[in-house]
Write a protein that holds these residues in place. Structure first.
Motif, PDB file in Angstrom:
ATOM      1  N   ALA A 256      46.135  57.802  45.162  1.00  0.00           N
ATOM      2  CA  ALA A 256      46.856  58.199  43.841  1.00  0.00           C
ATOM      3  C   ALA A 256      46.071  57.530  42.451  1.00  0.00           C
ATOM      4  O   ALA A 256      46.148  58.234  41.490  1.00  0.00           O
ATOM      5  CB  ALA A 256      48.382  57.678  43.881  1.00  0.00           C
ATOM      6  N   ARG A 257      45.469  56.427  42.744  1.00  0.00           N
ATOM      7  CA  ARG A 257      44.494  56.166  41.589  1.00  0.00           C
ATOM      8  C   ARG A 257      43.443  57.116  41.152  1.00  0.00           C
ATOM      9  O   ARG A 257      42.958  57.065  40.165  1.00  0.00           O
ATOM     10  CB  ARG A 257      44.001  54.819  42.068  1.00  0.00           C
ATOM     11  N   VAL A 258      43.258  58.043  42.172  1.00  0.00           N
ATOM     12  CA  VAL A 258      42.077  59.087  41.586  1.00  0.00           C
ATOM     13  C   VAL A 258      42.630  59.875  40.608  1.00  0.00           C
ATOM     14  O   VAL A 258      41.781  60.047  39.607  1.00  0.00           O
ATOM     15  CB  VAL A 258      41.585  59.809  42.763  1.00  0.00           C
ATOM     16  N   ALA A 259      43.796  60.385  40.920  1.00  0.00           N
ATOM     17  CA  ALA A 259      44.452  61.263  39.799  1.00  0.00           C
ATOM     18  C   ALA A 259      44.648  60.410  38.474  1.00  0.00           C
ATOM     19  O   ALA A 259      44.457  60.896  37.478  1.00  0.00           O
ATOM     20  CB  ALA A 259      45.935  62.074  40.260  1.00  0.00           C
ATOM     21  N   ALA A 260      45.031  59.219  38.551  1.00  0.00           N
ATOM     22  CA  ALA A 260      45.301  58.190  37.385  1.00  0.00           C
ATOM     23  C   ALA A 260      43.981  58.136  36.590  1.00  0.00           C
ATOM     24  O   ALA A 260      44.121  58.288  35.522  1.00  0.00           O
ATOM     25  CB  ALA A 260      46.034  57.221  37.905  1.00  0.00           C
ATOM     26  N   ARG A 261      42.947  57.827  37.396  1.00  0.00           N
ATOM     27  CA  ARG A 261      41.745  57.537  36.701  1.00  0.00           C
ATOM     28  C   ARG A 261      41.140  58.805  35.805  1.00  0.00           C
ATOM     29  O   ARG A 261      40.476  58.810  34.786  1.00  0.00           O
ATOM     30  CB  ARG A 261      40.716  57.413  37.757  1.00  0.00           C
ATOM     31  N   ARG A 262      41.298  59.853  36.785  1.00  0.00           N
ATOM     32  CA  ARG A 262      40.936  61.143  36.220  1.00  0.00           C
ATOM     33  C   ARG A 262      41.749  61.713  34.779  1.00  0.00           C
ATOM     34  O   ARG A 262      41.171  62.404  33.870  1.00  0.00           O
ATOM     35  CB  ARG A 262      40.947  62.494  36.917  1.00  0.00           C
ATOM     36  N   SER A 263      42.773  61.175  34.532  1.00  0.00           N
ATOM     37  CA  SER A 263      43.898  61.491  33.465  1.00  0.00           C
ATOM     38  C   SER A 263      43.533  60.346  32.463  1.00  0.00           C
ATOM     39  O   SER A 263      44.395  60.437  31.473  1.00  0.00           O
ATOM     40  CB  SER A 263      45.181  61.589  33.980  1.00  0.00           C
ATOM     41  N   GLY A 264      42.650  59.389  32.536  1.00  0.00           N
ATOM     42  CA  GLY A 264      42.448  58.498  31.840  1.00  0.00           C
ATOM     43  C   GLY A 264      43.245  57.104  31.746  1.00  0.00           C
ATOM     44  O   GLY A 264      43.092  56.357  30.828  1.00  0.00           O
ATOM     45  N   ARG A 265      43.757  57.082  32.937  1.00  0.00           N
ATOM     46  CA  ARG A 265      44.621  55.765  32.929  1.00  0.00           C
ATOM     47  C   ARG A 265      43.674  54.893  33.832  1.00  0.00           C
ATOM     48  O   ARG A 265      43.002  55.428  34.598  1.00  0.00           O
ATOM     49  CB  ARG A 265      45.904  55.957  33.806  1.00  0.00           C
ATOM     50  N   PRO A 266      43.923  53.506  33.626  1.00  0.00           N
ATOM     51  CA  PRO A 266      42.925  52.633  34.374  1.00  0.00           C
ATOM     52  C   PRO A 266      43.436  52.549  35.931  1.00  0.00           C
ATOM     53  O   PRO A 266      44.579  52.993  36.296  1.00  0.00           O
ATOM     54  CB  PRO A 266      43.349  51.300  33.791  1.00  0.00           C
TER      55      PRO A 266
END
Length: 289
Positions: free
Chosen positions: A279-289
């Motif tokens: 799930a961190r992949v989508a978070a990083r792509r959206s600008g979240r750490p």
């Protein structure tokens, strides 16, 4: 029954302990010998050949390479003392399962594919779902072992490789669920809605099932350690699913996207975290750490 158990990672240790609790005589072997000491009531043996004997042998090894190295390249099927049946519980490729069935037939050892659904904490309770395929007579003999290790055994006929195809299909759906939750949470965050609140709602209503609730809770809490099932192994399973799909001419475009996202997660240092870290992949792509 007199049972040998090979492969004592977290899942293997839990399964071997279930067999001991059910009253079976259990000999255990692992490539890292110290792991064999961790199963109370089981007898560690110094070689894989001593475990691959008796009424039945059970293997729970990490991947194709490990299973092939121990069983085939290790010459266990050529040893004088061979088991009455081999219960292969590893998540392996459909191609290797097919090869193993043929090799075992030539050696005169019944071969059953019996991969599992569930994490090590579920295995410790003897509550796994087990997918089994192979000769009906051999499946009947393996019944007491399967009953000791799982809550239910789901039979899929006499062809062992079919159980492995079912396991890979299930793991594809599981990884897909994690990807969907990660993207949905990132989408909600973009609109000012806490991803944790969204997942709390959806995993208790529309998607109130163990996979969504368990992995959804990890995503909501941003908690990926210690891993129950690490991301690197999930990536392996998606690769196996894609290879098996190609072999029978079945397109799996979303599995291809999952493979790339898993590669990205590993490249970003999440390979040894829990699979929920996808799930961190989508978070990083959206600008979240």
């Amino acid at each position: 029954m007199d049972v040998g158990f090979i492969g004592l990672g977290r899942m293997g240790r839990a399964l071997a302990a279930c067999l001991v609790r059910a009253g079976h005589t259990v000999r255990v072997w692992n490539r890292s010998p110290e792991a064999a000491q961790a199963v109370a009531g089981a007898r560690p043996v110094p070689t894989a050949a001593e475990a691959f004997a008796g009424d039945a042998a059970v293997t729970m090894l990490a991947d194709d390479a490990a299973l092939r190295a121990v069983i085939v390249e290790g010459g266990l099927l050529d040893a004088p003392d061979r088991p009455g049946l081999h219960l292969s519980m590893s998540t392996i490729s459909v191609a290797l399962a097919r090869d193993l069935a043929a090799i075992h037939e030539r050696a005169g050892v019944a071969y059953i594919a019996a991969p599992v659904f569930g994490r090590p904490d579920v295995a410790e309770k003897g509550a796994l779902n087990i997918v089994a395929a192979g000769d009906p007579g051999a499946l009947g003999r393996a019944g007491p072992l399967l009953d000791a290790m799982g809550a239910k055994t789901w039979p899929f006929g006499p062809v062992p490789e079919r159980a492995n195809a079912v396991k890979l299909a299930g793991n594809f759906m599981l990884v897909s669920a994690i990807e969907a939750m990660g993207e949905a949470a990132a989408f909600a965050e973009g609109h000012g809605v806490a991803g944790a609140d969204l997942l709390d709602l959806l995993t208790n209503t529309l998607f109130a099932s163990p996979v969504y609730k368990g992995y959804g809770a990890s995503i909501a809490a941003d908690r990926y350690e210690p891993p129950g099932f690490n991301l690197r192994l999930g990536a392996k399973d998606i690769r196996l699913a894609l290879a098996a799909a190609e072999a029978v001419g079945v397109p799996m475009p979303f599995a291809s996207a999952l493979r790339d996202n898993l590669i990205e997660a590993i490249a970003m240092g999440d390979g040894d975290k829990d699979l929920a870290a996808l799930a961190r992949v989508a978070a990083r792509r959206s600008g979240r750490p």
